[in-house]
Design a protein around this motif. Structure first.
Motif, PDB file in Angstrom:
ATOM      1  N   ASN A  40      -8.560   1.709  -7.909  1.00 28.31           N
ATOM      2  CA  ASN A  40      -8.091   1.745  -6.522  1.00 28.31           C
ATOM      3  C   ASN A  40      -9.212   1.748  -5.504  1.00 28.31           C
ATOM      4  O   ASN A  40      -8.992   1.423  -4.349  1.00 28.31           O
ATOM      5  CB  ASN A  40      -7.177   2.953  -6.298  1.00 28.31           C
ATOM      6  N   TRP A  41     -10.423   2.109  -5.890  1.00 29.96           N
ATOM      7  CA  TRP A  41     -11.529   2.164  -4.940  1.00 29.96           C
ATOM      8  C   TRP A  41     -11.886   0.785  -4.403  1.00 29.96           C
ATOM      9  O   TRP A  41     -12.462   0.687  -3.325  1.00 29.96           O
ATOM     10  CB  TRP A  41     -12.765   2.809  -5.573  1.00 29.96           C
ATOM     11  N   VAL A  42     -11.547  -0.284  -5.127  1.00 32.13           N
ATOM     12  CA  VAL A  42     -11.916  -1.628  -4.664  1.00 32.13           C
ATOM     13  C   VAL A  42     -11.154  -2.029  -3.403  1.00 32.13           C
ATOM     14  O   VAL A  42     -11.546  -2.973  -2.728  1.00 32.13           O
ATOM     15  CB  VAL A  42     -11.710  -2.688  -5.766  1.00 32.13           C
ATOM     16  N   GLN A 112      -6.705  -3.953 -14.293  1.00 33.16           N
ATOM     17  CA  GLN A 112      -6.153  -2.735 -13.695  1.00 33.16           C
ATOM     18  C   GLN A 112      -6.016  -2.853 -12.177  1.00 33.16           C
ATOM     19  O   GLN A 112      -5.130  -2.237 -11.592  1.00 33.16           O
ATOM     20  CB  GLN A 112      -7.060  -1.541 -14.006  1.00 33.16           C
ATOM     21  N   MET A 113      -6.870  -3.632 -11.551  1.00 35.70           N
ATOM     22  CA  MET A 113      -6.865  -3.735 -10.090  1.00 35.70           C
ATOM     23  C   MET A 113      -5.541  -4.300  -9.592  1.00 35.70           C
ATOM     24  O   MET A 113      -5.010  -5.256 -10.169  1.00 35.70           O
ATOM     25  CB  MET A 113      -8.002  -4.643  -9.610  1.00 35.70           C
ATOM     26  N   ASP A 114      -5.036  -3.726  -8.534  1.00 32.31           N
ATOM     27  CA  ASP A 114      -3.804  -4.188  -7.875  1.00 32.31           C
ATOM     28  C   ASP A 114      -2.647  -4.329  -8.849  1.00 32.31           C
ATOM     29  O   ASP A 114      -1.839  -5.252  -8.747  1.00 32.31           O
ATOM     30  CB  ASP A 114      -4.053  -5.508  -7.144  1.00 32.31           C
ATOM     31  N   THR A 120      -4.635 -11.296  -4.961  1.00 28.47           N
ATOM     32  CA  THR A 120      -4.571 -10.338  -3.870  1.00 28.47           C
ATOM     33  C   THR A 120      -5.837 -10.530  -3.025  1.00 28.47           C
ATOM     34  O   THR A 120      -6.795 -11.175  -3.480  1.00 28.47           O
ATOM     35  CB  THR A 120      -4.492  -8.902  -4.404  1.00 28.47           C
ATOM     36  N   PRO A 121      -5.880 -10.012  -1.803  1.00 22.25           N
ATOM     37  CA  PRO A 121      -7.087 -10.189  -0.986  1.00 22.25           C
ATOM     38  C   PRO A 121      -8.365  -9.689  -1.663  1.00 22.25           C
ATOM     39  O   PRO A 121      -9.413 -10.344  -1.582  1.00 22.25           O
ATOM     40  CB  PRO A 121      -6.781  -9.382   0.280  1.00 22.25           C
TER      41      PRO A 121
END
Length: 186
Positions: A40-42, A112-114, A120-121
């Motif tokens: 989630n930090w990204v 794992q991202m998004d 996604t952006p």
């Protein structure tokens, strides 16, 4: 071989590619129970800026080393960033925290991202950074064939794992079959 050992042995595949299966309902509920701090930090403020800062810092580092020419420093900057990006987003699986009950153990950070959504952006930005760095490094190496070959190989090594068709796809000689990793622990 006796009949018991035949049943306990699993069939080996000769394929170099392995498709990671989808999560079970249990893993999906574990994933949705607690936010994934690993990925989630990204999406946080400043997370995109760190990539530019890292590239500038690498360029300065390689430029101050005596004897390294400008074209070599750009290629080293490109290769170092691409290697670090691949290692961080595509090589390491799971999360370093223990509170998710192993819900993300089979997924790398890119997956794992998004929540695994494509385009996604954040993922578009992380896809464009290596491409832009490749274009800049190729320009400053004056399109030399040797440097171009090194830079394009590094680019493909980072871009291909980010594409949607390679989502959950594993190359066997790079990561191994998941069952092989867990057999040693038993």
């Amino acid at each position: 071989m006796n009949e018991g050992s035949k049943k306990s042995r699993r069939r080996r595949s000769s394929s170099l590619l392995y498709q990671e299966p989808l999560e079970s309902m249990e893993h999906l509920s574990d994933q949705s129970a607690i936010p994934n701090l690993n990925a989630n930090w990204v999406n946080a403020k400043g997370a995109w800026v760190i990539h530019i800062v890292l590239i500038v810092a690498l360029k300065i580092f390689y430029s101050i080393i005596p004897g390294i020419q400008r074209d070599t420093s750009w290629t080293l900057t490109n290769i170092t960033y691409m290697f670090g990006s691949y290692l961080m987003f595509h090589w390491v699986r799971g999360i370093p925290f223990e509170f998710n009950a192993g819900a993300y153990d089979n997924l790398n950070m890119w997956e794992q991202m998004d929540n695994g959504e494509q385009f996604t952006p954040t993922k578009k930005f992380l896809l464009s950074v290596p491409i832009c760095l490749f274009l800049v490094s190729t320009h400053y190496t004056h399109y030399d064939l040797t440097y171009f070959t090194l830079n394009v190989m590094a680019l493909f090594g980072v871009i291909i794992p980010k594409l949607p068709w390679s989502h959950r796809l594993r190359v066997r000689f790079l990561s191994g079959h998941p069952d092989d990793r867990y057999l040693d622990e038993r």
